[in-house]
Design a protein around this motif. Structure first.
Motif, PDB file in Angstrom:
ATOM      1  N   ASN A 164      -6.425 -30.425   1.510  1.00  0.00           N
ATOM      2  CA  ASN A 164      -6.915 -29.090   1.849  1.00  0.00           C
ATOM      3  C   ASN A 164      -6.705 -28.753   3.325  1.00  0.00           C
TER       4      ASN A 164
ATOM      5  N   PHE B  27      -7.658 -27.454  -3.567  1.00  0.00           N
ATOM      6  CA  PHE B  27      -6.292 -27.747  -4.003  1.00  0.00           C
ATOM      7  C   PHE B  27      -6.243 -29.237  -4.326  1.00  0.00           C
TER       8      PHE B  27
ATOM      9  N   ILE C  12      -2.316 -18.557  -9.303  1.00  0.00           N
ATOM     10  CA  ILE C  12      -1.747 -19.710  -8.602  1.00  0.00           C
ATOM     11  C   ILE C  12      -2.421 -20.965  -9.152  1.00  0.00           C
ATOM     12  N   PRO C  13      -1.783 -21.698 -10.029  1.00  0.00           N
ATOM     13  CA  PRO C  13      -2.451 -22.809 -10.731  1.00  0.00           C
ATOM     14  C   PRO C  13      -2.908 -23.934  -9.814  1.00  0.00           C
ATOM     15  N   GLN C  14      -2.285 -24.080  -8.638  1.00  0.00           N
ATOM     16  CA  GLN C  14      -2.674 -25.165  -7.729  1.00  0.00           C
ATOM     17  C   GLN C  14      -4.028 -24.906  -7.058  1.00  0.00           C
ATOM     18  N   ALA C  15      -4.482 -23.650  -7.085  1.00  0.00           N
ATOM     19  CA  ALA C  15      -5.724 -23.271  -6.419  1.00  0.00           C
ATOM     20  C   ALA C  15      -6.874 -23.205  -7.415  1.00  0.00           C
ATOM     21  N   HIS C  16      -7.924 -23.963  -7.153  1.00  0.00           N
ATOM     22  CA  HIS C  16      -9.113 -23.954  -7.996  1.00  0.00           C
ATOM     23  C   HIS C  16     -10.254 -23.276  -7.240  1.00  0.00           C
TER      24      HIS C  16
ATOM     25  N   GLU D 241      -4.518 -31.440  -5.832  1.00  0.00           N
ATOM     26  CA  GLU D 241      -3.337 -32.296  -5.719  1.00  0.00           C
ATOM     27  C   GLU D 241      -2.764 -32.308  -4.300  1.00  0.00           C
ATOM     28  N   TYR D 242      -3.456 -31.661  -3.379  1.00  0.00           N
ATOM     29  CA  TYR D 242      -2.960 -31.551  -2.005  1.00  0.00           C
ATOM     30  C   TYR D 242      -4.093 -31.864  -1.035  1.00  0.00           C
TER      31      TYR D 242
ATOM     32  N   PHE E 269       3.461 -22.868  -2.623  1.00  0.00           N
ATOM     33  CA  PHE E 269       3.503 -23.613  -3.866  1.00  0.00           C
ATOM     34  C   PHE E 269       4.677 -23.207  -4.757  1.00  0.00           C
TER      35      PHE E 269
ATOM     36  N   VAL F  48       5.299 -20.472  -6.293  1.00  0.00           N
ATOM     37  CA  VAL F  48       4.848 -19.811  -7.530  1.00  0.00           C
ATOM     38  C   VAL F  48       5.563 -18.488  -7.705  1.00  0.00           C
TER      39      VAL F  48
END
Length: 384
Positions: free
Chosen positions: A321, A316, A294-298, A318-319, A382, A384
């Protein structure tokens, strides 16, 4: 949402170990007596259970004697007993860069009394190198205080190596085991730990409101009791007893909490901590492997199982959290913890300040199916 999934075991474990609630209820209903005060059979029986709990904790942490086990209302109290009972004006201590506010706030208070601290540097995944400790030792350094594992990212710190450094340099070594106790083996003697702070309500699977510490003979000699009062012993003196554990146990103990902790420790002994840890790490591996798709999750911290526990923080970028955590709970029944987790210094080290992270902390009571439900929910959020 009917299905509820609890992934906030880094805050407090749930469900508790089987037998915890019933043992506490039985005590309160059939004889909530007091120990060290009542001179009757019920009080003596309860005192023997408290002693047995001390013995369980001494065995768990490989302490030399059950008398060095001291009960407190929780690990924050334990750490305050150490910090404010040991340090004097002019002293200096070393702490990790991942510390909880249970250590940082008392130390920050003491800076007004000419007591200072230095933070041991950490990499962006929480890795802390023992050799960096030696370089920071000053002539007035008195102790190293550090958590065993980060409550934010689960990274395990090298306490055995740092304990060796402390012993060579004649420093006291204090370890906060809030996240690690009940998950991995912790040996006070092999790690040269002088002060081991524990809490009952996380990995030990006991109730809230009970914790404590184990103290070495050397540190006990230098440690001043932070709280003074009645102990039921040496009542003819206006001074605190100088023997363990009475020296630090003023007032009435949380006996229901201790009895609940006894039941939890018995469950851990019967089930086996290695088996419990293996289950939690299997769940963590499954989560880490799937979340990386899931690329949005770091992932904040280590992306593999090496030197980590079953605590995983996601950012996240770009969002918001908080909105992600809210959506997980409202739409998928998944309970997490979002924010700074009372550890702003850790988030600085992990580069997740000021937004914090969404934290997932797994219990051996969780299942692979629950992990899959969470991953599916994040994928859906997201697209995905």
């Amino acid at each position: 949402m009917e299905q509820k999934i609890y992934f906030d075991n880094g805050s407090t474990s749930w469900p508790k170990a089987p037998g915890v609630a019933s043992s506490m209820s039985k005590l309160l209903e059939s004889g909530a007596f007091n120990i060290n005060r009542g001179n009757y059979e019920g009080a003596y029986e309860l005192e023997s259970q408290v002693l047995l709990t001390r013995m369980q904790l001494a065995k768990l942490f490989h302490a030399p004697d059950s008398r060095c086990v001291v009960f407190t209302p929780g690990i924050t109290y334990s750490l305050n007993y150490l910090i404010k009972g040991l340090l004097k004006p002019g002293d200096h201590v070393l702490v990790s860069s991942l510390e909880h506010n249970a250590v940082m706030r008392p130390l920050e208070q003491l800076t007004l009394q000419n007591i200072h601290y230095t933070m041991i540097p950490a990499e962006t995944d929480g890795t802390t190198h023992p050799e960096s400790v030696t370089k920071l030792i000053r002539h007035n350094t008195k102790a190293v205080i550090m958590l065993h594992a980060s409550n934010v990212c689960g990274t395990i710190l090298p306490i055995r190596e740092i304990g060796d450094i402390c012993r060579r340099h004649h420093l006291f070594f204090a370890v906060d085991t809030a996240q690690s106790a009940g998950s991995v083996d912790i040996d006070m003697q092999k790690c040269n730990i002088d002060f081991l702070a524990f809490t009952g309500h996380k990995g030990l699977l006991g109730p809230q409101g009970i914790g404590g510490f184990l103290v070495s003979e050397a540190l006990n000699h230098d440690l001043t009791p932070l709280i003074a009062g009645g102990t039921g012993s040496q009542s003819d003196s206006l001074l605190m007893p100088d023997h363990l554990p009475d020296k630090y146990e003023s007032g009435t103990l949380n006996l229901p909490g201790i009895i609940g902790l006894h039941a939890a420790l018995t469950y851990l002994e019967e089930t086996g901590i290695p088996a419990i840890h293996q289950k939690k790490m299997d769940l963590t591996r499954h989560f880490l492997e799937n979340i990386q798709a899931i690329p949005q999750a770091h992932i904040a911290g280590k992306k593999t199982l090496q030197d980590r526990l079953s605590v995983v923080s996601l950012d996240f970028p770009e969002y918001d959290n908080a909105q992600i955590a809210f959506a997980l709970e409202q739409d998928y029944g998944i309970m997490t913890r979002v924010g700074l987790h009372c550890a702003p210094m850790a988030h600085q080290a992990l580069h997740t300040m000021p937004q914090g992270t969404v934290r997932f902390a797994f219990s051996h009571f969780n299942t692979i199916e629950e992990i899959d439900h969470c991953i599916a929910g994040l994928r859906e959020l997201f697209s995905v």
